[in-house]
Structures are given as C-alpha cells and as structure tokens.
Motif scaffolding. Structure first.
Motif, mmCIF file in Angstrom:
data_model
loop_
_atom_site.group_PDB
_atom_site.id
_atom_site.type_symbol
_atom_site.label_atom_id
_atom_site.label_comp_id
_atom_site.label_asym_id
_atom_site.label_seq_id
_atom_site.Cartn_x
_atom_site.Cartn_y
_atom_site.Cartn_z
ATOM 1 N N GLY A 110 0.623 -0.960 -0.436
ATOM 2 C CA GLY A 110 0.153 0.176 0.009
ATOM 3 C C GLY A 110 0.703 1.732 0.077
ATOM 4 O O GLY A 110 1.546 0.986 -0.831
ATOM 5 N N ALA A 111 0.851 2.052 1.172
ATOM 6 C CA ALA A 111 1.162 2.983 0.790
ATOM 7 C C ALA A 111 2.703 3.445 1.593
ATOM 8 O O ALA A 111 3.641 4.368 1.794
ATOM 9 C CB ALA A 111 0.673 4.502 1.884
ATOM 10 N N ASP A 112 3.169 2.333 2.424
ATOM 11 C CA ASP A 112 4.462 1.675 3.234
ATOM 12 C C ASP A 112 4.984 0.892 2.571
ATOM 13 O O ASP A 112 4.587 -0.006 1.879
ATOM 14 C CB ASP A 112 3.654 1.551 4.743
ATOM 15 N N GLU A 113 6.604 0.296 2.930
ATOM 16 C CA GLU A 113 7.330 -0.159 2.633
ATOM 17 C C GLU A 113 8.123 -1.536 3.808
ATOM 18 O O GLU A 113 7.587 -0.533 4.778
ATOM 19 C CB GLU A 113 8.535 0.224 2.000
ATOM 20 N N VAL A 114 7.664 -2.625 3.874
ATOM 21 C CA VAL A 114 7.859 -3.509 4.991
ATOM 22 C C VAL A 114 9.324 -3.776 4.262
ATOM 23 O O VAL A 114 9.573 -4.264 3.899
ATOM 24 C CB VAL A 114 6.621 -4.566 5.157
ATOM 25 N N GLY A 115 10.301 -3.864 6.019
ATOM 26 C CA GLY A 115 11.860 -4.066 5.422
ATOM 27 C C GLY A 115 11.822 -5.593 6.204
ATOM 28 O O GLY A 115 11.070 -5.729 6.930
ATOM 29 N N VAL A 116 12.903 -5.909 5.004
ATOM 30 C CA VAL A 116 13.087 -7.678 5.596
ATOM 31 C C VAL A 116 14.527 -8.281 5.739
ATOM 32 O O VAL A 116 15.079 -7.935 4.745
ATOM 33 C CB VAL A 116 12.250 -8.905 5.930
ATOM 34 N N ARG A 117 15.288 -8.566 6.616
ATOM 35 C CA ARG A 117 16.616 -9.498 6.400
ATOM 36 C C ARG A 117 16.426 -10.559 6.385
ATOM 37 O O ARG A 117 15.783 -10.879 7.141
ATOM 38 C CB ARG A 117 17.336 -8.564 7.819
#
Length: 40
Positions: free
Chosen positions: A11-18
């Motif tokens: 959506g309007a955000d981004e989710v970060g993953v390592r």
C-alpha cells in the motif's frame, strides 16, 4: 546468497526484511528472514 535487506511495498508503506538463501541437501531453497521495520 549473502544476507541482505529487502523492502516490499504494501500500500502506502514499505516493509523491510533481512533475509538470505540456503539450499538444503535435497535441493530445496530456504529463505530465513526477520522483520526490520516499516517506512513510508
């Protein structure tokens, strides 16, 4: 694959993953990952 931080749009955000990839003896790829947060 070396560990990396990847960002995915939700959506309007981004989710970060390592994450990183490993291959088991049967040839399956496994992708362990942990959350690093969100950003606008």
């Amino acid at each position: 694959m070396e560990p990396e931080v990847q960002w995915y749009r939700t959506g309007a955000d981004e989710v970060g993953v390592r994450q990183f990839l490993v291959q088991d003896p049967d040839g399956y790829l496994l992708r362990p990952q942990s959350a690093v947060g969100t950003r606008p």
